[in-house]
Design an enzyme around this catalytic site. Structure first.
Site, short mmCIF file in Angstrom:
data_model
loop_
_atom_site.label_atom_id
_atom_site.label_comp_id
_atom_site.label_asym_id
_atom_site.label_seq_id
_atom_site.Cartn_x
_atom_site.Cartn_y
_atom_site.Cartn_z
N GLU A 209 -11.24 6.29 5.04
CA GLU A 209 -10.67 7.23 6.01
C GLU A 209 -11.68 7.52 7.12
OE1 GLU A 209 -7.68 8.07 6.37
OE2 GLU A 209 -6.71 7.86 4.41
N TYR B 293 0.84 -1.20 0.00
CA TYR B 293 0.00 0.00 0.00
C TYR B 293 0.87 1.25 0.00
CZ TYR B 293 -2.89 3.78 1.75
OH TYR B 293 -3.51 4.99 1.90
N TRP C 112 -5.02 2.81 10.54
CA TRP C 112 -5.22 2.60 9.10
C TRP C 112 -4.98 1.14 8.74
CZ3 TRP C 112 -7.74 4.17 5.22
CH2 TRP C 112 -7.37 3.81 3.92
#
Length: 199
Positions: free
Chosen positions: A40, A18, A48
């Site tokens: 988000e 990522y 995250w």
């Protein structure tokens, strides 16, 4: 030789991929924008990494992040989502995805695309920073404050300034790769060239 990455990346190949392929690469696709808004927002109060591990479940649960489809979700669909163990089952977060889909469609009507709307907050091109350590990176900025205020005015939920700054980092509006990261400067330019190819 092991690549030197930003300090927030853990040893999971999913996280490294990522960071290497997506984080900080400029986004110019409204489907991707909607995906990042959902993810988000889901991250609020969590890491995250937690959200990233559930990303494929989110993609399946939310019709591959199609804002037209998500905007049409009714109460029954929301209840169905709240029973889905693959996503973060927070009622406010799930409802906000539907609210934000509807708000995004209105932005598209006004500006032609969400992309055209959001890039105005950084003057149309990425802000390039030069942080030497994670402790230097701000949680929010004047730009994220302005974006947050405007999104809230337009009816978006889970778009506080800190969430907006994380969104800006993830989508390349702000380039916050650490100075010691192999993607700092030259690497990021190379990635930006290929952002459209990956969508």
């Amino acid at each position: 030789m092991e690549k030197t990455r930003c300090g927030w990346v853990n040893s999971d190949p999913l996280y490294a991929d990522y960071h290497d392929r997506e984080w900080g690469v400029p986004v110019h696709d409204d489907h991707k924008w909607f995906e990042m808004l959902i993810l988000e927002g889901a991250q609020a109060g969590l890491s995250w990494y937690t959200v990233l591990k559930k990303r494929e479940h989110y993609r399946e649960a939310f019709d591959r992040f199609d804002p037209l489809k998500v905007a049409a979700y009714d109460d029954a669909k929301i209840e169905e989502l709240l029973s889905n163990e693959g996503i973060i089952r927070n009622r406010l977060k799930v409802q906000s995805a539907v609210t934000n889909a509807r708000a995004l469609l209105k932005v598209q009507e006004e500006f032609g695309s969400f992309d055209a709307y959001i890039w105005r907050f950084v003057g149309g091109s990425p802000i390039l920073n030069s942080w030497g350590s994670l402790s230097e990176v701000p949680a929010s900025t004047a730009e994220s404050d302005a974006l947050s205020k405007d999104l809230r005015k337009r009816g978006f939920k889970f778009v506080g300034s800190t969430i907006c700054y994380a969104l800006m980092q993830a989508t390349g509006m702000v380039n916050d790769h650490m100075t010691q990261c192999y993607l700092y400067k030259g690497g990021c330019g190379h990635q930006a060239e290929h952002a459209h190819e990956r969508g």
